[in-house]
Write a protein that holds these residues in place. Sequence first.
Motif, PDB file in Angstrom:
ATOM      1  N   THR A 153       9.492  -8.862   4.624  1.00 20.36           N
ATOM      2  CA  THR A 153      10.303  -8.363   5.747  1.00 20.36           C
ATOM      3  C   THR A 153      11.548  -7.603   5.306  1.00 20.36           C
ATOM      4  N   SER A 154      11.914  -7.705   4.030  1.00 22.76           N
ATOM      5  CA  SER A 154      13.074  -6.936   3.550  1.00 22.76           C
ATOM      6  C   SER A 154      12.705  -5.475   3.311  1.00 22.76           C
ATOM      7  N   LEU A 155      11.410  -5.159   3.370  1.00 25.16           N
ATOM      8  CA  LEU A 155      10.938  -3.792   3.151  1.00 25.16           C
ATOM      9  C   LEU A 155      10.595  -3.128   4.469  1.00 25.16           C
ATOM     10  N   THR A 156      10.778  -1.833   4.502  1.00 23.91           N
ATOM     11  CA  THR A 156      10.360  -1.075   5.669  1.00 23.91           C
ATOM     12  C   THR A 156       8.914  -0.617   5.464  1.00 23.91           C
ATOM     13  N   LEU A 157       8.268  -0.290   6.539  1.00 26.97           N
ATOM     14  CA  LEU A 157       6.913   0.245   6.458  1.00 26.97           C
ATOM     15  C   LEU A 157       6.931   1.557   5.664  1.00 26.97           C
ATOM     16  N   GLU A 158       7.976   2.326   5.822  1.00 27.44           N
ATOM     17  CA  GLU A 158       8.117   3.573   5.076  1.00 27.44           C
ATOM     18  C   GLU A 158       8.135   3.322   3.566  1.00 27.44           C
ATOM     19  N   GLN A 159       8.836   2.276   3.124  1.00 27.27           N
ATOM     20  CA  GLN A 159       8.884   1.942   1.696  1.00 27.27           C
ATOM     21  C   GLN A 159       7.507   1.527   1.175  1.00 27.27           C
ATOM     22  N   VAL A 160       6.778   0.798   2.000  1.00 28.13           N
ATOM     23  CA  VAL A 160       5.427   0.374   1.601  1.00 28.13           C
ATOM     24  C   VAL A 160       4.531   1.599   1.453  1.00 28.13           C
ATOM     25  N   TYR A 161       4.561   2.482   2.436  1.00 31.94           N
ATOM     26  CA  TYR A 161       3.757   3.709   2.351  1.00 31.94           C
ATOM     27  C   TYR A 161       4.179   4.578   1.167  1.00 31.94           C
ATOM     28  N   ALA A 162       5.470   4.657   0.892  1.00 32.84           N
ATOM     29  CA  ALA A 162       5.948   5.452  -0.245  1.00 32.84           C
ATOM     30  C   ALA A 162       5.401   4.886  -1.551  1.00 32.84           C
ATOM     31  N   THR A 163       5.348   3.561  -1.661  1.00 32.12           N
ATOM     32  CA  THR A 163       4.821   2.929  -2.870  1.00 32.12           C
ATOM     33  C   THR A 163       3.337   3.228  -3.032  1.00 32.12           C
ATOM     34  N   ILE A 164       2.601   3.142  -1.956  1.00 35.20           N
ATOM     35  CA  ILE A 164       1.166   3.438  -2.014  1.00 35.20           C
ATOM     36  C   ILE A 164       0.945   4.913  -2.353  1.00 35.20           C
ATOM     37  N   LEU A 165       1.725   5.784  -1.759  1.00 34.03           N
ATOM     38  CA  LEU A 165       1.611   7.208  -2.059  1.00 34.03           C
ATOM     39  C   LEU A 165       1.971   7.492  -3.522  1.00 34.03           C
ATOM     40  N   TYR A 166       2.999   6.824  -4.025  1.00 33.15           N
ATOM     41  CA  TYR A 166       3.371   6.974  -5.430  1.00 33.15           C
ATOM     42  C   TYR A 166       2.203   6.557  -6.326  1.00 33.15           C
ATOM     43  N   TYR A 167       1.562   5.460  -5.975  1.00 33.35           N
ATOM     44  CA  TYR A 167       0.382   4.989  -6.717  1.00 33.35           C
ATOM     45  C   TYR A 167      -0.731   6.040  -6.675  1.00 33.35           C
ATOM     46  N   LEU A 168      -1.022   6.584  -5.498  1.00 36.27           N
ATOM     47  CA  LEU A 168      -2.098   7.563  -5.355  1.00 36.27           C
ATOM     48  C   LEU A 168      -1.807   8.850  -6.123  1.00 36.27           C
ATOM     49  N   HIS A 169      -0.538   9.222  -6.218  1.00 36.49           N
ATOM     50  CA  HIS A 169      -0.156  10.433  -6.948  1.00 36.49           C
ATOM     51  C   HIS A 169      -0.119  10.223  -8.462  1.00 36.49           C
ATOM     52  N   ASN A 170       0.012   8.979  -8.891  1.00 38.02           N
ATOM     53  CA  ASN A 170       0.138   8.660 -10.315  1.00 38.02           C
ATOM     54  C   ASN A 170      -0.821   7.529 -10.682  1.00 38.02           C
ATOM     55  N   LYS A 171      -2.058   7.658 -10.214  1.00 37.46           N
ATOM     56  CA  LYS A 171      -3.006   6.556 -10.271  1.00 37.46           C
ATOM     57  C   LYS A 171      -3.214   5.999 -11.680  1.00 37.46           C
ATOM     58  N   TYR A 180      -1.876  -4.561  -1.867  1.00 33.70           N
ATOM     59  CA  TYR A 180      -2.682  -3.443  -1.377  1.00 33.70           C
ATOM     60  C   TYR A 180      -4.017  -3.326  -2.119  1.00 33.70           C
ATOM     61  N   ILE A 181      -3.977  -3.373  -3.450  1.00 32.15           N
ATOM     62  CA  ILE A 181      -5.176  -3.144  -4.256  1.00 32.15           C
ATOM     63  C   ILE A 181      -6.045  -4.397  -4.365  1.00 32.15           C
ATOM     64  N   HIS A 182      -5.432  -5.514  -4.744  1.00 33.07           N
ATOM     65  CA  HIS A 182      -6.204  -6.714  -5.063  1.00 33.07           C
ATOM     66  C   HIS A 182      -6.457  -7.630  -3.868  1.00 33.07           C
ATOM     67  N   ARG A 183      -5.599  -7.568  -2.870  1.00 35.74           N
ATOM     68  CA  ARG A 183      -5.800  -8.413  -1.690  1.00 35.74           C
ATOM     69  C   ARG A 183      -6.235  -7.610  -0.473  1.00 35.74           C
ATOM     70  N   ALA A 184      -6.359  -6.313  -0.638  1.00 35.09           N
ATOM     71  CA  ALA A 184      -6.842  -5.405   0.413  1.00 35.09           C
ATOM     72  C   ALA A 184      -6.047  -5.534   1.715  1.00 35.09           C
ATOM     73  N   ARG A 185      -4.750  -5.699   1.584  1.00 33.02           N
ATOM     74  CA  ARG A 185      -3.897  -5.780   2.774  1.00 33.02           C
ATOM     75  C   ARG A 185      -3.496  -4.372   3.211  1.00 33.02           C
ATOM     76  N   THR A 186      -3.309  -4.208   4.490  1.00 36.57           N
ATOM     77  CA  THR A 186      -2.870  -2.928   5.024  1.00 36.57           C
ATOM     78  C   THR A 186      -1.366  -2.783   4.807  1.00 36.57           C
ATOM     79  N   PRO A 187      -0.860  -1.551   4.860  1.00 34.43           N
ATOM     80  CA  PRO A 187       0.594  -1.373   4.746  1.00 34.43           C
ATOM     81  C   PRO A 187       1.365  -2.181   5.799  1.00 34.43           C
ATOM     82  N   GLU A 188       0.824  -2.253   7.000  1.00 35.11           N
ATOM     83  CA  GLU A 188       1.487  -3.015   8.062  1.00 35.11           C
ATOM     84  C   GLU A 188       1.544  -4.509   7.714  1.00 35.11           C
ATOM     85  N   GLU A 189       0.448  -5.048   7.174  1.00 38.00           N
ATOM     86  CA  GLU A 189       0.437  -6.455   6.776  1.00 38.00           C
ATOM     87  C   GLU A 189       1.457  -6.710   5.661  1.00 38.00           C
ATOM     88  N   ILE A 190       1.509  -5.806   4.707  1.00 35.65           N
ATOM     89  CA  ILE A 190       2.456  -5.953   3.596  1.00 35.65           C
ATOM     90  C   ILE A 190       3.886  -5.923   4.119  1.00 35.65           C
TER      91      ILE A 190
END
Length: 119
Positions: free
Chosen positions: A46-64, A31-41
């Motif tokens: 494929t073992s991850l859900t889109l929800e898990q990817v968004y949760a990780t990004i949100l966790y990062y944004l809340h605890n930057k 997300y940060i270094h390769r500028a990929r979208t949550p959907e691309e990630i």
Amino acid sequence: MQLEDYFDFQRPDDIRLKGTRVGIETILYEYIHRARTPEEISNIYTSLTLEQVYATILYYLHNKEAVSNYIADWLEWSHRMQEEQRRNPPPVVIKLKKLIAEREAIKKAQENDSQISAG
């Protein structure tokens, strides 16, 4: 569900998505270094859900600050391990490099033979 419920905090330097072996650094690096979208990630891992990817990004944004330090430490450790492997490669790597060099030498010898035959 709380945001933290998505994660397994194994150690301060090892946070994984609950129910997986995937660390948050894997998603955040994409997300940060390769500028990929949550959907691309989500499509890459494929073992991850889109929800898990968004949760990780949100966790990062809340605890930057804390997560940025976590990622910086992980990158530093990764670079140290790469350098260590370069200086002291495992036996299988040494064997593979030797095989590759032998094949390249055979290929060059065959090319030289075919050029001499053609000329």
